[in-house]
Design a protein around this motif. Structure first.
Motif, short mmCIF file in Angstrom:
data_model
loop_
_atom_site.label_atom_id
_atom_site.label_comp_id
_atom_site.label_asym_id
_atom_site.label_seq_id
_atom_site.Cartn_x
_atom_site.Cartn_y
_atom_site.Cartn_z
N SER A 99 44.94 59.12 39.31
CA SER A 99 45.98 57.97 39.29
C SER A 99 45.75 56.96 38.43
O SER A 99 44.61 56.36 38.58
CB SER A 99 46.36 57.63 40.44
OG SER A 99 47.23 56.47 40.60
N ALA A 100 46.53 56.57 37.47
CA ALA A 100 46.35 55.45 36.61
C ALA A 100 46.45 54.12 37.62
O ALA A 100 46.12 53.13 36.87
CB ALA A 100 47.37 55.30 35.64
N ALA A 101 46.54 54.01 38.86
CA ALA A 101 46.59 52.89 39.60
C ALA A 101 45.22 52.34 39.79
O ALA A 101 44.72 51.16 40.20
CB ALA A 101 47.32 53.08 40.74
N PHE A 102 44.20 53.32 39.90
CA PHE A 102 42.80 52.88 40.06
C PHE A 102 42.32 51.98 38.94
O PHE A 102 42.56 52.14 37.90
CB PHE A 102 41.93 54.10 40.11
CG PHE A 102 41.99 54.83 41.08
CD1 PHE A 102 41.48 54.34 42.49
CD2 PHE A 102 42.57 56.09 41.23
CE1 PHE A 102 41.58 55.11 43.83
CE2 PHE A 102 42.54 56.88 42.38
CZ PHE A 102 42.22 56.44 43.65
N PRO A 155 47.13 40.01 41.54
CA PRO A 155 47.40 40.49 42.86
C PRO A 155 46.82 42.16 42.91
O PRO A 155 47.11 42.86 41.91
CB PRO A 155 48.75 40.67 42.98
CG PRO A 155 49.35 40.44 41.68
CD PRO A 155 48.09 39.67 40.88
N HIS A 156 46.07 42.69 43.89
CA HIS A 156 45.64 44.04 43.80
C HIS A 156 45.55 44.21 45.51
O HIS A 156 45.44 43.40 46.30
CB HIS A 156 44.45 44.15 43.19
CG HIS A 156 43.33 43.32 43.60
ND1 HIS A 156 43.31 41.76 43.14
CD2 HIS A 156 41.93 43.57 44.26
CE1 HIS A 156 42.06 41.26 43.63
NE2 HIS A 156 41.46 42.41 44.42
N PHE A 157 45.22 45.63 45.54
CA PHE A 157 44.63 45.66 47.16
C PHE A 157 43.63 46.84 47.11
O PHE A 157 43.44 47.44 45.81
CB PHE A 157 45.82 46.09 48.14
CG PHE A 157 46.42 47.42 47.71
CD1 PHE A 157 45.99 48.61 48.38
CD2 PHE A 157 47.51 47.42 46.81
CE1 PHE A 157 46.73 49.86 48.23
CE2 PHE A 157 48.27 48.87 46.74
CZ PHE A 157 47.69 49.95 47.33
N ILE A 180 51.31 49.38 39.31
CA ILE A 180 51.54 50.83 39.30
C ILE A 180 52.31 51.28 40.95
O ILE A 180 53.26 51.89 41.17
CB ILE A 180 50.51 51.78 39.19
CG1 ILE A 180 50.56 51.58 37.46
CG2 ILE A 180 50.76 53.12 39.58
CD1 ILE A 180 48.99 52.24 37.08
N PHE A 181 51.51 50.71 41.81
CA PHE A 181 51.97 50.92 43.13
C PHE A 181 53.47 50.47 43.49
O PHE A 181 54.40 51.17 43.93
CB PHE A 181 51.04 50.16 44.35
CG PHE A 181 51.37 50.40 45.81
CD1 PHE A 181 51.43 51.54 46.13
CD2 PHE A 181 51.76 49.32 46.58
CE1 PHE A 181 51.92 51.75 47.59
CE2 PHE A 181 52.28 49.43 47.86
CZ PHE A 181 52.20 50.62 48.52
N LYS A 182 53.77 49.24 42.82
CA LYS A 182 55.03 48.72 43.03
C LYS A 182 56.12 49.66 42.35
O LYS A 182 57.18 49.92 42.99
CB LYS A 182 55.10 47.50 42.05
CG LYS A 182 56.39 46.66 41.90
CD LYS A 182 56.32 45.49 41.12
CE LYS A 182 57.40 45.14 40.50
NZ LYS A 182 57.53 45.28 39.11
N GLN A 206 54.25 42.58 49.95
CA GLN A 206 53.20 43.35 49.33
C GLN A 206 53.70 43.92 47.83
O GLN A 206 52.79 44.00 47.17
CB GLN A 206 52.86 44.45 50.22
CG GLN A 206 52.07 43.76 51.79
CD GLN A 206 51.23 42.95 51.53
OE1 GLN A 206 49.90 43.41 51.03
NE2 GLN A 206 51.44 41.49 51.71
N THR A 207 54.79 43.98 47.77
CA THR A 207 55.64 44.41 46.55
C THR A 207 56.65 43.32 46.28
O THR A 207 57.12 42.98 47.06
CB THR A 207 56.02 45.75 46.20
OG1 THR A 207 56.94 45.88 47.31
CG2 THR A 207 54.92 46.47 46.58
N GLN A 208 56.76 43.02 44.81
CA GLN A 208 57.77 42.11 44.66
C GLN A 208 59.13 42.72 44.71
O GLN A 208 59.43 43.72 44.54
CB GLN A 208 57.74 41.80 43.16
CG GLN A 208 58.01 40.36 43.03
CD GLN A 208 57.40 39.50 41.79
OE1 GLN A 208 56.46 40.52 41.05
NE2 GLN A 208 57.34 38.30 41.81
#
Ligand code: ADP
Length: 560
Positions: A99-102, A155-157, A180-182, A206-208
């Motif tokens: 996942s490109a989210a990492f 912002p990240h988690f 990406i999570f968004k 947690q997401t816009q």
């Protein structure tokens, strides 16, 4: 007063015609729209709930996949091997493939020291022993954080998992890019205003949110968070701008985040509104039709009633006239009788005078002279006038006498001229020429002579009236004829050259009380009675007329 009565009647009919269909109409409308709106609302809410539930699975599996990716990395390497920079880089590369989210990847020892790091920041060496996430992951073996800014100020988690080697514990941590999570979260597309977002336990974004709402700020709409369970809660709420939304929200399985989906109520119920407009249109058109029909029918009914009432009054009036005429008829029969007696006496006195005069002449008491001739003339005149008056009274008596119905054979060759004598004098006075044309071959017919006489006299009187109306004292032509017709019938006709009957009157002339004559001149009963009499004799009456030229009545009667 009378107008008022009809007005009131019209209003009553109109009211009942409106109320009767209006009650079921309105009831149907209320019950129908209640069930329709609740069903439509429930269906829309259920749809939202289903969308949220499906979406929870997507978001949940995104999180659990990232956690498994990390756990797989932890399990695949010996710790000393793992913390080597080239292995770290290799592992990160593999994670990125998943996942490109990492965005980065780090390893911590159990005292909180960041022993190895691969990523864009210089974080290695920092101590996280006191960081709440660190304690949490040590305790639970897994940790997914809320969204935060951290050292990097973006912002990240994070997702952190534990790797145990002998009696030592290592922590593997990866950062997830919220952008990406968004995208995963926001995938929901319901109409134009449909949107999805995630709130943490405190209700912070947690997401816009597409329609506004800063990351990590509090969602002003959800003051109280729903209880943490997997049920989907659907509600209708107003947001801070006063816009009403349909909400569906559920907690994620893998993290204490609330997934919220919402859509503007106006948009969600757009189809419903369209149907509502259609229903309103149908109601308006239907209502308009009912009202106009009720108006039309009530007016027509009242009009008809008014008409019937006037006709009734007119009939009553004509009945009185007819009654009076019948009385006059009876009285004239009485007069005729009374006059007949003195006439008989005058006649016998006249005969006596004549006889005495003859005797005196024979005895030579009165020599012939001018005076004697005059006396003779006078006596002749008396005789003539008395006979004439006697004829009239006899005629009246004959006509008025209510004879028992007696069917007998009638010879029209004798019968018709007899009747003509009854009206001849009247016709002469009016300057009408009367012609009688009886075919020699006219056979006998059966019927009631006195009733047939009444029929023909009535026809003759009508004809004379019509002729006088048109021609005045001269120019009238009246033809009474009789002739056999082929199929065992005889036709007796009365033809005049009067003004004729208009086509619209033609349909009504046999109707009782229909008359075009002024009050006192006609009862409108004549022809209807004639029609009845001829019918009873087994015959039939017909009429042909041309306005301005004349009329012919035909009486068809069966021959013997
Ligand atoms: P009445 O003579 O009392 O009016 P009838 O029933 O005899 O009643 O006639 C009805 C109507 O038919 C008359 O008022 C007249 O308008 C019309 N009618 C009858 N006979 C003639 C005729 N020979 N010529 C023209 N109109 C006629």
């Amino acid at each position: 007063m009378k107008d008022n009565h009809y007005h009131l009647l019209g209003r009553k009919i109109l009211a009942s015609m409106l109320v009767v269909p209006a009650v079921p109409f309105v009831l149907l409308l209320i019950i129908g729209s209640y069930y329709f709106i609740t069903t439509a609302q429930n269906t829309t809410m259920a749809k939202m709930a289903r969308i949220v539930e499906d979406h929870r699975q997507i978001v949940d599996s995104f999180l659990s996949e990232r956690e498994s990716d990390l756990q797989f990395a932890a399990d695949s390497y010996d710790i000393l091997e793992l913390i080597k920079p080239e292995t770290m880089s290799q592992v990160f590369e593999n994670l990125q493939k998943k996942s490109a989210a990492f965005t980065d990847f780090g390893v911590f020892n159990q005292t909180g020291v960041h022993v190895a790091y691969h990523g864009p920041y210089a974080l290695a060496g920092k101590n996280y022993a006191d960081a709440p996430w660190f304690r949490q992951v040590l305790k639970d073996g897994l940790y997914i954080s809320d969204v935060f800014l951290g050292y990097r100020n973006i912002p990240h988690f994070i997702i952190a998992v534990v790797k145990k080697t002998g009696d030592r514990t290592w922590i593997l941590r990866a950062t997830i890019d919220t952008s990406i999570f968004k995208n995963v979260v926001e995938k929901i597309r319901v109409g134009k205003t449909g949107e999805a977002y995630i709130l943490n336990m405190e209700g912070r974004f947690q997401t816009q949110r597409r329609s506004g709402g800063d990351l990590m700020s509090k969602d002003p709409t959800l003051e109280t968070m729903p209880p943490v369970n997997l049920a989907v809660e659907s509600t209708v709420r107003k947001d801070a701008q006063g816009e009403t939304f349909l909400y569906a929200a559920t907690w994620l399985k893998n993290k204490d985040w609330l997934l919220v989906a919402r859509q503007e109520k106006a948009e969600a119920f757009k189809d419903l509104n369209r149907i509502a407009y259609l229903v309103i249109l149908v109601i308006l058109v239907g209502g308009l039709m009912i009202v106009s029909l009720a108006l039309y029918v009530s007016r027509r009914l009242v009009g008809e009633m008014e008409h019937i009432d006037t006709e009734k009054e007119e009939l009553g009036r004509q009945l009185i006239v007819a009654g009076r005429l019948a009385e006059i008829g009876e009285m004239s029969a009485g007069f005729a009788h009374e006059i007949n007696n003195p006439l008989q006496i005058i006649r016998s006195e006249q005969t006596l005078i004549e006889t005495i005069l003859e005797d005196m002449k024979e005895r030579g008491d009165v020599p012939p002279s001018e005076d004697l001739a005059q006396i003779h003339d006078s006596l002749d005149q008396i005789k003539f006038q008395v006979d004439r008056a006697g004829g009239i009274t006899q005629g009246i008596l004959k006509f008025a006498r209510k004879k028992e119905s007696s069917i007998r054979e009638i010879d029209l060759k004798v019968f018709v001229p007899e009747i003509i004598t009854l009206v001849k004098r009247k016709a002469n006075v009016e300057g009408i020429h009367v012609a009688v044309e009886i075919d020699e071959g006219t056979p006998l017919i059966t019927g009631d002579a006195s009733q047939l006489e009444q029929v023909v006299v009535n026809l003759l009187n009508n004809a004379i009236y019509a002729i006088v109306e048109r021609h005045g004292p001269s120019g009238g032509e009246l033809v009474v004829s009789a002739a056999p017709v082929t199929d065992g019938e005889v036709v007796l006709s009365v033809q005049d050259n009067g003004g004729g009957i208009s086509p619209e009157d033609m349909e009504k002339i046999f109707t009782p009380f229909f008359t075009t004559k002024p009050v006192g001149k006609g009862t409108g009963l004549g022809l209807s009675i004639c029609y009845g009499i001829v019918g009873k004799m087994g015959g039939h009456m017909e009429v042909k007329s041309e306005t301005g030229r004349g009329t012919t009545f035909f009486i068809r009667l069966p021959k013997v």
